[in-house]
Design a protein around this motif. Structure first.
Motif, PDB file in Angstrom:
ATOM      1  N   VAL A   1       2.419  15.288 -34.438  1.00 10.42           N
ATOM      2  CA  VAL A   1       1.858  15.040 -35.772  1.00 10.42           C
ATOM      3  C   VAL A   1       2.401  16.039 -36.790  1.00 10.42           C
ATOM      4  N   CYS A   2       2.502  17.288 -36.395  1.00 10.47           N
ATOM      5  CA  CYS A   2       3.002  18.302 -37.326  1.00 10.47           C
ATOM      6  C   CYS A   2       4.509  18.470 -37.136  1.00 10.47           C
ATOM      7  N   PHE A   3       5.097  19.384 -37.838  1.00  7.99           N
ATOM      8  CA  PHE A   3       6.534  19.617 -37.741  1.00  7.99           C
ATOM      9  C   PHE A   3       6.840  21.065 -37.382  1.00  7.99           C
ATOM     10  N   ASP A   4       5.889  21.773 -36.794  1.00  9.65           N
ATOM     11  CA  ASP A   4       6.105  23.186 -36.491  1.00  9.65           C
ATOM     12  C   ASP A   4       7.109  23.412 -35.374  1.00  9.65           C
ATOM     13  N   CYS A   5       7.332  22.435 -34.521  1.00 11.31           N
ATOM     14  CA  CYS A   5       8.206  22.656 -33.356  1.00 11.31           C
ATOM     15  C   CYS A   5       9.597  22.049 -33.512  1.00 11.31           C
ATOM     16  N   ILE A   6      10.006  21.708 -34.741  1.00  9.77           N
ATOM     17  CA  ILE A   6      11.304  21.047 -34.889  1.00  9.77           C
ATOM     18  C   ILE A   6      12.458  21.964 -34.507  1.00  9.77           C
ATOM     19  N   VAL A   7      13.448  21.356 -33.862  1.00 12.16           N
ATOM     20  CA  VAL A   7      14.657  22.044 -33.415  1.00 12.16           C
ATOM     21  C   VAL A   7      15.842  21.104 -33.593  1.00 12.16           C
TER      22      VAL A   7
ATOM     23  N   VAL B   1      18.764  19.390 -31.414  1.00  9.89           N
ATOM     24  CA  VAL B   1      19.098  19.108 -30.017  1.00  9.89           C
ATOM     25  C   VAL B   1      20.423  18.351 -29.976  1.00  9.89           C
ATOM     26  N   ASN B   2      21.405  18.957 -29.338  1.00 14.83           N
ATOM     27  CA  ASN B   2      22.733  18.345 -29.215  1.00 14.83           C
ATOM     28  C   ASN B   2      23.285  17.899 -30.572  1.00 14.83           C
ATOM     29  N   GLY B   3      23.014  18.698 -31.606  1.00 13.81           N
ATOM     30  CA  GLY B   3      23.520  18.411 -32.941  1.00 13.81           C
ATOM     31  C   GLY B   3      22.619  17.536 -33.798  1.00 13.81           C
ATOM     32  N   ASP B   4      21.554  16.964 -33.227  1.00 16.76           N
ATOM     33  CA  ASP B   4      20.605  16.143 -33.995  1.00 16.76           C
ATOM     34  C   ASP B   4      19.494  17.027 -34.531  1.00 16.76           C
ATOM     35  N   ARG B   5      19.373  17.083 -35.855  1.00 17.31           N
ATOM     36  CA  ARG B   5      18.369  17.931 -36.504  1.00 17.31           C
ATOM     37  C   ARG B   5      16.988  17.284 -36.494  1.00 17.31           C
ATOM     38  N   ASP B   6      15.991  18.119 -36.736  1.00 15.95           N
ATOM     39  CA  ASP B   6      14.599  17.698 -36.932  1.00 15.95           C
ATOM     40  C   ASP B   6      14.011  16.949 -35.739  1.00 15.95           C
ATOM     41  N   VAL B   7      14.319  17.407 -34.549  1.00 18.76           N
ATOM     42  CA  VAL B   7      13.761  16.829 -33.331  1.00 18.76           C
ATOM     43  C   VAL B   7      12.475  17.586 -33.002  1.00 18.76           C
ATOM     44  N   ARG B   8      11.394  16.863 -32.762  1.00 20.70           N
ATOM     45  CA  ARG B   8      10.138  17.509 -32.378  1.00 20.70           C
ATOM     46  C   ARG B   8      10.219  17.890 -30.901  1.00 20.70           C
ATOM     47  N   ALA B   9      10.207  19.177 -30.639  1.00 13.96           N
ATOM     48  CA  ALA B   9      10.359  19.675 -29.266  1.00 13.96           C
ATOM     49  C   ALA B   9       9.222  19.227 -28.362  1.00 13.96           C
ATOM     50  N   CYS B  10       8.060  18.953 -28.940  1.00 15.59           N
ATOM     51  CA  CYS B  10       6.920  18.526 -28.130  1.00 15.59           C
ATOM     52  C   CYS B  10       7.035  17.065 -27.701  1.00 15.59           C
ATOM     53  N   GLN B  11       7.894  16.302 -28.353  1.00 19.00           N
ATOM     54  CA  GLN B  11       8.038  14.881 -28.068  1.00 19.00           C
ATOM     55  C   GLN B  11       9.288  14.546 -27.268  1.00 19.00           C
TER      56      GLN B  11
END
Length: 107
Positions: A68-74, A76-86
């Motif tokens: 729901v939130c965006f605190d864990c974005i990273v 991954v393999n060059g793709d931005r704004d990936v939610r690490a929790c998902q």
């Protein structure tokens, strides 16, 4: 044995053997189990924060854990704004912290 009791060896929820997974977070290899999220692996390896806020540079990591939130974005393999929790980790994933400066305001 009542109808509600299940023998311990027949418990379908009991986790079985898992395959190891290695991902690289900011250049550092970390290991986990197949099926874990990126956030789960990073947290299990003792790292609590992997992003900083744009305005104050404050550390952020897992907050809601459900996407729901965006605190864990990273990245991954060059793709931005990936939610690490998902995102489930795949062996060999390259994960990078994200920190974006606030855009300059022109008046």
């Amino acid at each position: 044995m009542s109808a509600r009791m299940l023998p311990a060896g027949s418990d379908p929820i009991r986790p079985g053997p898992t395959a190891p997974v290695t991902i690289h977070v900011d250049g550092e290899p970390v290991t986990g189990a197949a099926g874990q999220t990126i956030a789960g692996i990073v947290l299990a390896n003792g790292r609590l924060a992997w992003r900083r806020t744009s305005s104050d540079g404050r550390p952020r990591g897992l907050f809601c854990g459900i996407g729901v939130c965006f605190d864990c974005i990273v990245t991954v393999n060059g793709d931005r704004d990936v939610r690490a929790c998902q995102r489930r980790a795949c062996d060999g994933d390259v994960v990078s912290s994200q920190h974006d400066e606030l855009p300059e305001v022109h008046r």
